[in-house]
Motif scaffolding. Structure first.
Motif, PDB file in Angstrom:
ATOM      1  N   GLU A 163      -8.176   6.376   0.709  1.00  0.00           N
ATOM      2  CA  GLU A 163      -9.168   6.353   1.841  1.00  0.00           C
ATOM      3  C   GLU A 163      -8.481   6.136   2.199  1.00  0.00           C
ATOM      4  OE1 GLU A 163     -12.100   4.480  -0.893  1.00  0.00           O
ATOM      5  OE2 GLU A 163     -12.515   5.863  -2.523  1.00  0.00           O
ATOM      6  N   ILE A 164      -7.902   5.008   3.654  1.00  0.00           N
ATOM      7  CA  ILE A 164      -7.578   4.878   4.902  1.00  0.00           C
ATOM      8  C   ILE A 164      -7.016   5.648   5.410  1.00  0.00           C
ATOM      9  CG2 ILE A 164      -6.898   2.469   5.441  1.00  0.00           C
ATOM     10  CD1 ILE A 164      -6.904   0.602   3.185  1.00  0.00           C
ATOM     11  N   ASN A 165      -5.456   6.179   4.488  1.00  0.00           N
ATOM     12  CA  ASN A 165      -4.994   7.245   4.981  1.00  0.00           C
ATOM     13  C   ASN A 165      -3.993   7.624   4.013  1.00  0.00           C
ATOM     14  OD1 ASN A 165      -2.309   5.693   5.433  1.00  0.00           O
ATOM     15  ND2 ASN A 165      -2.763   4.745   6.386  1.00  0.00           N
ATOM     16  N   GLN A 222       0.797  -1.317  -0.043  1.00  0.00           N
ATOM     17  CA  GLN A 222      -0.127  -0.113   0.171  1.00  0.00           C
ATOM     18  C   GLN A 222       0.382   1.620  -0.339  1.00  0.00           C
ATOM     19  OE1 GLN A 222      -2.682   0.097   3.119  1.00  0.00           O
ATOM     20  NE2 GLN A 222      -3.730  -2.315   2.813  1.00  0.00           N
ATOM     21  N   LEU A 223       2.059   1.039   1.057  1.00  0.00           N
ATOM     22  CA  LEU A 223       2.962   2.542   0.221  1.00  0.00           C
ATOM     23  C   LEU A 223       3.481   2.489  -0.602  1.00  0.00           C
ATOM     24  CD1 LEU A 223       4.035   4.176   3.113  1.00  0.00           C
ATOM     25  CD2 LEU A 223       5.603   2.776   3.585  1.00  0.00           C
ATOM     26  N   LEU A 224       4.176   1.693  -1.398  1.00  0.00           N
ATOM     27  CA  LEU A 224       4.616   1.604  -2.551  1.00  0.00           C
ATOM     28  C   LEU A 224       3.647   2.113  -3.750  1.00  0.00           C
ATOM     29  CD1 LEU A 224       6.801  -1.333  -2.405  1.00  0.00           C
ATOM     30  CD2 LEU A 224       7.678   1.059  -2.499  1.00  0.00           C
ATOM     31  N   VAL A 225       2.210   1.508  -3.436  1.00  0.00           N
ATOM     32  CA  VAL A 225       1.139   1.969  -4.367  1.00  0.00           C
ATOM     33  C   VAL A 225       1.443   3.746  -3.818  1.00  0.00           C
ATOM     34  CG1 VAL A 225      -0.890   1.796  -5.293  1.00  0.00           C
ATOM     35  CG2 VAL A 225       1.026   0.042  -5.462  1.00  0.00           C
ATOM     36  N   LYS A 226       1.493   4.165  -3.262  1.00  0.00           N
ATOM     37  CA  LYS A 226       0.787   5.509  -2.907  1.00  0.00           C
ATOM     38  C   LYS A 226       2.068   6.443  -3.403  1.00  0.00           C
ATOM     39  CE  LYS A 226      -0.184   4.661   1.421  1.00  0.00           C
ATOM     40  NZ  LYS A 226      -1.220   5.047   2.777  1.00  0.00           N
ATOM     41  N   THR A 227       3.145   5.579  -2.940  1.00  0.00           N
ATOM     42  CA  THR A 227       4.106   6.601  -3.434  1.00  0.00           C
ATOM     43  C   THR A 227       4.115   6.841  -4.701  1.00  0.00           C
ATOM     44  OG1 THR A 227       5.031   5.720  -1.391  1.00  0.00           O
ATOM     45  CG2 THR A 227       7.047   6.783  -3.206  1.00  0.00           C
ATOM     46  N   LEU A 228       3.911   5.466  -5.922  1.00  0.00           N
ATOM     47  CA  LEU A 228       4.023   6.020  -6.801  1.00  0.00           C
ATOM     48  C   LEU A 228       3.117   6.567  -7.671  1.00  0.00           C
ATOM     49  CD1 LEU A 228       6.022   2.070  -7.863  1.00  0.00           C
ATOM     50  CD2 LEU A 228       6.899   4.511  -8.287  1.00  0.00           C
ATOM     51  N   TYR A 229       2.272   6.923  -6.353  1.00  0.00           N
ATOM     52  CA  TYR A 229       0.827   7.241  -7.159  1.00  0.00           C
ATOM     53  C   TYR A 229       1.277   8.753  -7.390  1.00  0.00           C
ATOM     54  CZ  TYR A 229      -4.182   9.112  -8.106  1.00  0.00           C
ATOM     55  OH  TYR A 229      -5.278   9.982  -7.999  1.00  0.00           O
ATOM     56  N   GLY A 230       1.924   9.158  -7.031  1.00  0.00           N
ATOM     57  CA  GLY A 230       2.964  10.652  -7.173  1.00  0.00           C
ATOM     58  C   GLY A 230       3.697  11.113  -8.255  1.00  0.00           C
ATOM     59  N   GLY A 231       3.577   9.486  -9.162  1.00  0.00           N
ATOM     60  CA  GLY A 231       4.323  10.164 -10.241  1.00  0.00           C
ATOM     61  C   GLY A 231       5.679   8.975 -10.323  1.00  0.00           C
ATOM     62  N   GLU A 232       6.624   8.613 -11.476  1.00  0.00           N
ATOM     63  CA  GLU A 232       7.483   7.211 -11.717  1.00  0.00           C
ATOM     64  C   GLU A 232       8.402   7.370 -10.410  1.00  0.00           C
ATOM     65  OE1 GLU A 232       9.580   7.802 -15.645  1.00  0.00           O
ATOM     66  OE2 GLU A 232       7.553   7.327 -15.888  1.00  0.00           O
ATOM     67  N   ALA A 233       9.712   5.980 -10.714  1.00  0.00           N
ATOM     68  CA  ALA A 233      10.475   6.407 -10.086  1.00  0.00           C
ATOM     69  C   ALA A 233      11.085   4.896 -10.309  1.00  0.00           C
ATOM     70  CB  ALA A 233      10.184   6.601  -7.932  1.00  0.00           C
ATOM     71  N   THR A 234      12.300   5.208  -9.311  1.00  0.00           N
ATOM     72  CA  THR A 234      13.529   3.775  -9.476  1.00  0.00           C
ATOM     73  C   THR A 234      13.332   3.516  -8.283  1.00  0.00           C
ATOM     74  OG1 THR A 234      15.537   5.489  -9.065  1.00  0.00           O
ATOM     75  CG2 THR A 234      15.390   4.823 -11.243  1.00  0.00           C
ATOM     76  N   GLY A 235      14.017   1.904  -8.404  1.00  0.00           N
ATOM     77  CA  GLY A 235      13.998   1.325  -7.219  1.00  0.00           C
ATOM     78  C   GLY A 235      14.469   1.858  -6.692  1.00  0.00           C
ATOM     79  N   LEU A 236      15.780   2.465  -6.303  1.00  0.00           N
ATOM     80  CA  LEU A 236      17.091   3.216  -5.193  1.00  0.00           C
ATOM     81  C   LEU A 236      15.813   4.383  -4.557  1.00  0.00           C
ATOM     82  CD1 LEU A 236      20.402   2.745  -7.560  1.00  0.00           C
ATOM     83  CD2 LEU A 236      19.496   1.768  -5.379  1.00  0.00           C
TER      84      LEU A 236
END
Length: 283
Positions: A103-105, A33-47
């Motif tokens: 919607e959860i947080n 959930q944390l990773l999906v929300k983080t990527l929702y703001g834009g693409e990022a590399t694994g690092l």
């Protein structure tokens, strides 16, 4: 023992680096959930993802692979040959899932630390507090002119490790003496950015109350090979001195729920844990 040696001996050990998912104390779904929300703001590399959630990529890699398998994210490109160098972005399905998670947080940032881990670390810090001798006390008040009689009273009070009541006429230096107690404790400690309490996020680190002793910037060039020095979900700070006055209300001593972000903020006394919580300003 000199004051410098005393502070070094009483320094709490750094939280160990998590090697496996079990070491983090978090569940697979929580990190997804944390990773999906983080990527929702834009693409990022694994690092970069590892830097944003403050966890080694080796722990995140199997979670990311499952997210790819479930078509929640996709690879948009690469800056190298390893999976840590891939540029990840959410798919349409991933955006829909991110909205459900938000919607959860709305918490996005360093992965939280389980409450049990926080309690263990604070107990270790309390055990390493050490004895406040005369030299350590004088150094804490080195910026002030304080009589030996006052220091002789403050010393036993400090070592009792209990609440201290300073009283006297307005303007006689009570607040300054209390702040000197914080300087006497001195040293540093580790504070989690956030803790997880039965699935609820409680933010702990507060730039207003805490003075960080390390860089807060995300380092996108961190090597996947280099060993982590410690669990980076914790930030090294100076021992906190949280000061409140007559504006204090009972509500300020309880968790503060943000109805928009849907997560909690720690109360003042918890932010001051293992430091000084100063209640003054009453004359």
């Amino acid at each position: 023992m000199t004051t410098a040696a005393t502070l070094e001996a009483t320094r709490t050990p750094a939280p160990p680096v998590p090697v496996t998912l079990e070491d983090t104390g978090l569940g697979f779904d929580q990190l997804e959930q944390l990773l999906v929300k983080t990527l929702y703001g834009g693409e990022a590399t694994g690092l970069v993802l590892g830097e944003r959630v403050r966890l080694p990529f080796s722990i995140l890699e199997p979670i990311i692979e499952r997210m790819r398998f479930e078509k929640l994210i996709e690879v948009r490109g690469t800056t190298g040959t390893s999976a840590a160098s891939y540029r990840y972005a959410v798919t349409d399905l991933g955006r829909s899932r991110a909205v459900q998670y938000l919607e959860i947080n709305h918490y996005i940032g360093p992965a939280p630390v389980p409450l049990a881990s926080y309690v263990t670390q604070m107990r270790a810090l309390a055990a390493s507090r050490g004895f406040v001798d005369r030299e350590r006390l004088r150094n804490g008040f080195g910026h002030l002119i304080v009589s030996d009689d006052i220091l002789e009273q403050l010393g036993p009070a400090s070592n009792a490790n209990k609440a201290i009541f300073l009283y006297g006429p307005p303007g006689n230096g009570k607040t300054v003496l209390a702040e000197g107690q914080g300087r006497t404790l001195g040293g540093d400690m580790y504070m989690p950015y956030a803790i997880d309490v039965e699935g609820h996020i409680v933010t702990m680190f507060d730039p207003i109350s805490h003075e960080p002793l390390e860089d807060l910037e995300v380092n996108a060039t961190t090597s996947i090979i280099a060993a982590e020095p410690r669990d980076r979900r914790w930030i090294r700070i100076r021992r906190p001195v949280v000061i409140v006055g007559g504006e204090l209300t009972l509500d300020m001593l309880d968790l503060t729920f943000n109805p928009l972000a849907r997560f909690y903020e720690a109360p003042l006394q918890l932010k001051a844990n293992r430091g000084i919580f100063l209640l003054g300003g009453f004359g």
